[in-house]
Design an enzyme around this catalytic site. Structure first.
Site, PDB file in Angstrom:
ATOM      1  N   ASN A 136       0.866  -1.385   0.166  1.00 34.86           N
ATOM      2  CA  ASN A 136      -0.050   0.045  -0.047  1.00 34.86           C
ATOM      3  C   ASN A 136       0.877   1.391  -0.040  1.00 34.86           C
ATOM      4  OD1 ASN A 136       1.003   0.087   2.607  1.00 34.86           O
ATOM      5  ND2 ASN A 136      -0.925  -0.096   3.745  1.00 34.86           N
ATOM      6  N   HIS A 138       3.320   1.869   2.074  1.00 40.57           N
ATOM      7  CA  HIS A 138       3.801   2.273   3.391  1.00 40.57           C
ATOM      8  C   HIS A 138       5.362   2.288   3.434  1.00 40.57           C
ATOM      9  CE1 HIS A 138       3.185  -1.547   5.640  1.00 40.57           C
ATOM     10  NE2 HIS A 138       4.427  -1.397   5.249  1.00 40.57           N
ATOM     11  N   GLU A 143       1.350   4.456   7.317  1.00 35.36           N
ATOM     12  CA  GLU A 143       0.278   3.850   6.552  1.00 35.36           C
ATOM     13  C   GLU A 143      -0.260   5.155   5.727  1.00 35.36           C
ATOM     14  OE1 GLU A 143       0.063   0.965   6.268  1.00 35.36           O
ATOM     15  OE2 GLU A 143      -0.648  -0.010   8.146  1.00 35.36           O
TER      16      GLU A 143
END
Ligand code: PGA
Length: 244
Positions: A136, A138, A143
């Site tokens: 994702n 990160h 995050e």
């Protein structure tokens, strides 16, 4: 960004280990920022090999790990404390007390984060920061979100990260929902950054990191603004980027 594309995971790991070894040879008292996860395991094995061959010496360096689950006992085989012991610290001549990892046992996580940042600053900041990348986007456990967190902080891990982490846990074992992570400010303040990634599941994140809009929705995109980033990829992680 300096981008190196390797044939496979082994070549990626060796090149990354060489870069860390070179850092320690040139500056033995380097402050290294270290990472955990599936990606760097072979790189650590390679560094241990270089140490055993007398190429590299860890006796003057200091290290700060990016992150740790919270809460977690250091003795847990799932802790990053245990990961670092097994993959690196037990095999090299790093000085006791000079390898720092956010304390997953701390009773006050916010105090722990503040003290972690103070320790990094007291050492003069990080010379070389190793990073993996999440599917994702990160880096550390920063995050995707609405803003970049600067310092070490307590994170709620998102669903994609918990799913990715589940592979390190037994069935029925609870996957942690929180972590302590260095922030984007800590990472961007490092003098040099080395990011490694392998596998097709990282290809989209790598593409967006290099070509995407700089946004906290894809935390790794901030690295476009750092002056000294080396990215070492295997062919699979580079696949989208290479053919775009
Ligand atoms: P991985 O994790 O090396 O286990 O894929 C990387 C990351 O999430 O930063």
């Amino acid at each position: 960004m300096n981008i190196l594309i390797c044939n496979d995971y082994e070549e990626m790991s060796k090149k990354a280990a060489n870069m860390i070894a070179a850092q320690l040879i040139v500056k033995p008292d380097s402050v290294l920022g270290l990472a955990t996860g599936g990606t760097p395991t072979l790189m650590y094995r390679e560094l241990v090999r270089l140490y055993k061959e007398g190429v590299v010496d860890f006796s003057k360096m200091t290290s700060f790990n990016l992150d740790e689950y919270y809460p977690i006992q250091k003795s847990s085989p799932r802790s990053y404390y245990d990961y670092m012991r097994i993959n690196l610290f037990d095999h090299v001549n790093i000085r006791q007390g000079e390898s720092h990892i956010p304390n997953g046992e701390a009773s006050d996580p916010h105090k722990e984060c503040k003290e972690y940042d103070e320790m990094i600053n007291a050492c003069g900041g990080i010379d070389l920061q190793l990073l993996g990348i999440g599917g994702n986007g990160h880096i550390g456990f920063n995050e995707p979100g609405e803003y970049f967190e600067m310092g070490t902080h307590l994170v709620n891990l998102n669903e994609e990260t918990k799913e990715a982490n589940a592979r390190f846990f037994e069935e029925g074992e609870e996957v942690p929902t929180k972590a302590l992570s260095m922030g984007i400010g800590n990472i961007m303040n490092a003098k040099k950054i080395l990011l490694i990634a392998n596998g097709t599941e990282k290809a989209d994140a790598i593409y967006d990191m290099i070509h995407g809009k700089i946004s906290p929705k894809l935390p790794a995109s901030i690295l476009q603004l750092h002056r000294d980033v080396t990215v070492i990829l295997d062919k699979d992680a580079a696949s989208k980027f290479m053919f775009s």
